[in-house]
Structures are given as structure tokens and as C-alpha cells.
Scaffold this motif. Structure first.
Motif, PDB file in Angstrom:
ATOM      1  N   THR A  56     -17.120  51.639  -9.254  1.00  0.00           N
ATOM      2  CA  THR A  56     -16.325  51.998  -8.636  1.00  0.00           C
ATOM      3  C   THR A  56     -16.353  51.752  -7.013  1.00  0.00           C
ATOM      4  O   THR A  56     -17.459  51.812  -6.304  1.00  0.00           O
ATOM      5  CB  THR A  56     -15.610  53.625  -8.559  1.00  0.00           C
ATOM      6  OG1 THR A  56     -15.530  54.046 -10.120  1.00  0.00           O
ATOM      7  CG2 THR A  56     -14.592  53.874  -7.902  1.00  0.00           C
ATOM      8  N   PHE A  57     -15.348  50.957  -6.444  1.00  0.00           N
ATOM      9  CA  PHE A  57     -15.651  50.620  -5.121  1.00  0.00           C
ATOM     10  C   PHE A  57     -14.257  50.780  -4.320  1.00  0.00           C
ATOM     11  O   PHE A  57     -12.979  50.632  -4.807  1.00  0.00           O
ATOM     12  CB  PHE A  57     -16.152  49.202  -4.863  1.00  0.00           C
ATOM     13  CG  PHE A  57     -15.254  47.916  -5.526  1.00  0.00           C
ATOM     14  CD1 PHE A  57     -14.443  47.368  -4.607  1.00  0.00           C
ATOM     15  CD2 PHE A  57     -15.417  47.733  -6.773  1.00  0.00           C
ATOM     16  CE1 PHE A  57     -13.591  46.179  -5.145  1.00  0.00           C
ATOM     17  CE2 PHE A  57     -14.538  46.924  -7.444  1.00  0.00           C
ATOM     18  CZ  PHE A  57     -13.837  46.012  -6.718  1.00  0.00           C
ATOM     19  N   SER A  58     -14.244  50.897  -2.853  1.00  0.00           N
ATOM     20  CA  SER A  58     -13.260  50.993  -2.195  1.00  0.00           C
ATOM     21  C   SER A  58     -12.623  49.621  -1.669  1.00  0.00           C
ATOM     22  O   SER A  58     -13.304  48.766  -1.614  1.00  0.00           O
ATOM     23  CB  SER A  58     -13.571  51.681  -0.893  1.00  0.00           C
ATOM     24  OG  SER A  58     -12.630  51.553   0.071  1.00  0.00           O
ATOM     25  N   THR A  59     -11.263  49.609  -1.815  1.00  0.00           N
ATOM     26  CA  THR A  59     -10.537  48.454  -1.360  1.00  0.00           C
ATOM     27  C   THR A  59     -10.529  48.172   0.014  1.00  0.00           C
ATOM     28  O   THR A  59     -10.008  47.037   0.367  1.00  0.00           O
ATOM     29  CB  THR A  59      -9.194  48.364  -1.877  1.00  0.00           C
ATOM     30  OG1 THR A  59      -8.510  49.361  -1.280  1.00  0.00           O
ATOM     31  CG2 THR A  59      -9.103  48.623  -3.422  1.00  0.00           C
ATOM     32  N   SER A  60     -11.139  49.104   0.961  1.00  0.00           N
ATOM     33  CA  SER A  60     -11.170  48.596   2.417  1.00  0.00           C
ATOM     34  C   SER A  60     -12.083  47.556   2.585  1.00  0.00           C
ATOM     35  O   SER A  60     -11.666  47.205   4.120  1.00  0.00           O
ATOM     36  CB  SER A  60     -11.730  50.215   2.918  1.00  0.00           C
ATOM     37  OG  SER A  60     -13.271  50.294   2.590  1.00  0.00           O
ATOM     38  N   ALA A  61     -12.810  47.119   2.059  1.00  0.00           N
ATOM     39  CA  ALA A  61     -13.789  45.895   2.266  1.00  0.00           C
ATOM     40  C   ALA A  61     -12.807  44.581   1.983  1.00  0.00           C
ATOM     41  O   ALA A  61     -13.286  43.629   2.295  1.00  0.00           O
ATOM     42  CB  ALA A  61     -14.816  45.908   1.461  1.00  0.00           C
ATOM     43  N   LEU A  62     -11.580  44.872   1.083  1.00  0.00           N
ATOM     44  CA  LEU A  62     -10.729  43.893   0.955  1.00  0.00           C
ATOM     45  C   LEU A  62      -9.487  43.542   1.880  1.00  0.00           C
ATOM     46  O   LEU A  62      -8.879  44.586   2.329  1.00  0.00           O
ATOM     47  CB  LEU A  62     -10.190  43.792  -0.534  1.00  0.00           C
ATOM     48  CG  LEU A  62     -11.211  44.202  -1.691  1.00  0.00           C
ATOM     49  CD1 LEU A  62     -10.648  44.194  -3.095  1.00  0.00           C
ATOM     50  CD2 LEU A  62     -12.275  43.267  -1.899  1.00  0.00           C
ATOM     51  N   LYS A  63      -9.435  42.023   1.915  1.00  0.00           N
ATOM     52  CA  LYS A  63      -8.140  41.820   2.960  1.00  0.00           C
ATOM     53  C   LYS A  63      -7.050  41.327   1.941  1.00  0.00           C
ATOM     54  O   LYS A  63      -7.301  40.390   1.062  1.00  0.00           O
ATOM     55  CB  LYS A  63      -8.466  40.895   3.952  1.00  0.00           C
ATOM     56  CG  LYS A  63      -9.611  41.397   4.722  1.00  0.00           C
ATOM     57  CD  LYS A  63     -10.006  40.202   5.765  1.00  0.00           C
ATOM     58  CE  LYS A  63     -11.142  40.436   6.724  1.00  0.00           C
ATOM     59  NZ  LYS A  63     -12.361  39.694   5.954  1.00  0.00           N
ATOM     60  N   LYS A  64      -5.996  41.570   2.119  1.00  0.00           N
ATOM     61  CA  LYS A  64      -4.675  41.124   1.395  1.00  0.00           C
ATOM     62  C   LYS A  64      -4.447  39.549   1.585  1.00  0.00           C
ATOM     63  O   LYS A  64      -4.901  38.958   2.947  1.00  0.00           O
ATOM     64  CB  LYS A  64      -3.356  41.635   2.037  1.00  0.00           C
ATOM     65  CG  LYS A  64      -3.156  43.143   1.632  1.00  0.00           C
ATOM     66  CD  LYS A  64      -1.815  43.607   1.922  1.00  0.00           C
ATOM     67  CE  LYS A  64      -1.744  45.060   1.560  1.00  0.00           C
ATOM     68  NZ  LYS A  64      -0.492  45.861   2.239  1.00  0.00           N
ATOM     69  N   GLY A  65      -4.533  38.839   0.254  1.00  0.00           N
ATOM     70  CA  GLY A  65      -4.512  37.423   0.685  1.00  0.00           C
ATOM     71  C   GLY A  65      -5.967  36.676   0.726  1.00  0.00           C
ATOM     72  O   GLY A  65      -6.233  35.473   0.708  1.00  0.00           O
ATOM     73  N   GLY A  66      -7.131  37.743   0.720  1.00  0.00           N
ATOM     74  CA  GLY A  66      -8.440  37.124   0.958  1.00  0.00           C
ATOM     75  C   GLY A  66      -8.838  36.234  -0.309  1.00  0.00           C
ATOM     76  O   GLY A  66      -8.316  36.256  -1.490  1.00  0.00           O
ATOM     77  N   VAL A  87      -5.606  43.124  -8.068  1.00  0.00           N
ATOM     78  CA  VAL A  87      -5.595  44.541  -7.620  1.00  0.00           C
ATOM     79  C   VAL A  87      -4.514  44.654  -6.813  1.00  0.00           C
ATOM     80  O   VAL A  87      -4.405  43.930  -5.908  1.00  0.00           O
ATOM     81  CB  VAL A  87      -7.170  44.834  -6.662  1.00  0.00           C
ATOM     82  CG1 VAL A  87      -6.913  46.186  -6.233  1.00  0.00           C
ATOM     83  CG2 VAL A  87      -8.137  44.622  -7.567  1.00  0.00           C
ATOM     84  N   ALA A  88      -3.645  45.665  -7.125  1.00  0.00           N
ATOM     85  CA  ALA A  88      -2.605  45.897  -6.398  1.00  0.00           C
ATOM     86  C   ALA A  88      -2.672  46.344  -4.848  1.00  0.00           C
ATOM     87  O   ALA A  88      -3.798  46.934  -4.920  1.00  0.00           O
ATOM     88  CB  ALA A  88      -1.663  47.003  -7.059  1.00  0.00           C
ATOM     89  N   ALA A  89      -1.717  46.067  -4.104  1.00  0.00           N
ATOM     90  CA  ALA A  89      -1.946  46.546  -2.604  1.00  0.00           C
ATOM     91  C   ALA A  89      -2.113  47.968  -2.569  1.00  0.00           C
ATOM     92  O   ALA A  89      -2.862  48.434  -1.532  1.00  0.00           O
ATOM     93  CB  ALA A  89      -0.816  45.883  -1.983  1.00  0.00           C
ATOM     94  N   ASP A  90      -1.417  48.727  -3.205  1.00  0.00           N
ATOM     95  CA  ASP A  90      -1.563  50.360  -3.087  1.00  0.00           C
ATOM     96  C   ASP A  90      -2.908  50.762  -3.619  1.00  0.00           C
ATOM     97  O   ASP A  90      -3.132  52.117  -3.517  1.00  0.00           O
ATOM     98  CB  ASP A  90      -0.458  50.893  -3.697  1.00  0.00           C
ATOM     99  CG  ASP A  90      -0.132  50.763  -5.220  1.00  0.00           C
ATOM    100  OD1 ASP A  90      -0.832  49.792  -5.612  1.00  0.00           O
ATOM    101  OD2 ASP A  90       0.475  51.436  -5.644  1.00  0.00           O
ATOM    102  N   CYS A  91      -3.619  50.122  -4.110  1.00  0.00           N
ATOM    103  CA  CYS A  91      -4.971  50.622  -4.715  1.00  0.00           C
ATOM    104  C   CYS A  91      -5.896  50.967  -3.545  1.00  0.00           C
ATOM    105  O   CYS A  91      -6.351  50.010  -2.624  1.00  0.00           O
ATOM    106  CB  CYS A  91      -5.532  49.915  -5.650  1.00  0.00           C
ATOM    107  SG  CYS A  91      -4.903  49.382  -7.280  1.00  0.00           S
ATOM    108  N   THR A  92      -6.466  51.946  -3.429  1.00  0.00           N
ATOM    109  CA  THR A  92      -7.446  52.403  -2.523  1.00  0.00           C
ATOM    110  C   THR A  92      -8.884  52.271  -3.053  1.00  0.00           C
ATOM    111  O   THR A  92      -9.836  52.321  -2.132  1.00  0.00           O
ATOM    112  CB  THR A  92      -7.132  53.911  -1.849  1.00  0.00           C
ATOM    113  OG1 THR A  92      -7.331  54.763  -2.930  1.00  0.00           O
ATOM    114  CG2 THR A  92      -5.885  54.221  -1.229  1.00  0.00           C
TER     115      THR A  92
END
Length: 153
Positions: free
Chosen positions: A121-131, A47-52
Motif C-alpha cells: 500500500t502506497f500513497s499517491t502523493s508521489a504520483l503526478k497526474k499525467g506522469g 489509478v483514478a485521480a481521487d485515490c489517495t
């Protein structure tokens, strides 16, 4: 057009440009398929970093019904995926083999059988970069072989 209208329009456009990033949303779409041999067609998803938000579509390419060879797609942090998968077994088919209201589950689809597809469909707010994230099928006995890594960022 009067000077005051031009000035008001300029101020309004300036204000809108300040708030534009707050309303920016980008949905990124992912696809994955499972088959009657208890395999996903992908071992990793990115998932790219700019995906919300993410829209994941799961397709069951086999022929067996959900009760016999159902598949879903569940996402958790890797550290808890085994515990969530184990707990899912007792949750039963009616709950898609996912523990009800389990906060460790970031997202999941319903259980589907051969020839079916489903999306979540889910928000990426629960994901951390590099998690460190693992996706898996929580149908009993499947999670040990039907799993992969999701990366964000």
C-alpha cells in the motif's frame, strides 16, 4: 435545547465540514498476476485521480519457487526504471532485488514464488497526474519483459 446549544452545534458542524476534505482518504485496489513464463497478466494499470493511496496485490500463478522464478512488482518513473532494475540485481534476493532505500522507487512488493501473493500500500502523493510511470519485476532478467505502464489521473 437552548438557542446557545443550537448555535454551538451549528458552528461545530460548520467547522467540521471545512476540515472534512483534509481527512478524506480513498484507497484504490489493484491486482496483477505473474506466471512461470515471465509474464504479468496486465500491461497497464490505472489509478483514478481521487485515490489517495493504492493497495496493489501481486499473485504468482505459477508453480516454481521464488529462488528460481520469483516475481515482485516495482514502481518507478519511466526515466529511471532501467537504472533501478539494473541496480536491483546486485541488491540480491534478501532485498527483493530492489536497491535498499532508493528514493527512485515509489513502491515495491517482496519477491514471491508460485502459489503465493503479497500486497503493498502506497500513497499517491508521489504520483503526478499525467506522469510517466513503469512497473516491472526486478528479479534478474525479468524486467526487460515483465513491465507495464501505470497511469494516474
Amino acid at each position: 435545547m437552548t438557542i446557545s446549544r443550537i448555535l454551538a452545534s451549528t458552528v461545530l458542524l460548520g467547522a467540521l465540514s471545512v476540515f472534512a476534505p483534509l481527512t478524506y482518504a480513498k484507497t484504490c485496489e489493484l491486482t496483477i498476476a505473474g506466471n512461470d513464463a515471465m509474464q504479468y497478466d496486465k500491461q497497464s494499470l490505472e489509478v483514478a485521480a481521487d485515490c489517495t493511496e493504492v493497495k496493489l496485490t501481486l499473485t504468482h500463478t505459477g508453480k516454481l519457487p521464488a529462488a528460481a522464478m520469483g516475481h515482485n512488482w516495482v514502481l518507478t518513473e519511466t526515466a529511471v526504471f532501467q537504472a533501478v532494475a539494473t541496480a536491483g540485481t546486485s541488491a540480491g534476493l534478501a532485498n527483493d532485488y530492489v536497491p535498499k532505500d532508493d528514493k527512485r522507487v515509489i513502491a515495491h512488493t517482496k519477491i514471491i514464488g508460485g502459489g503465493e501473493s503479497t500486497s503493498v500500500t502506497f500513497s499517491t502523493s508521489a504520483l503526478k497526474k499525467g506522469g510517466d510511470y513503469t512497473f516491472f519485476c526486478s528479479f534478474p532478467g525479468h524486467w526487460s519483459v515483465m513491465k507495464g505502464k501505470l497511469t494516474f489521473g
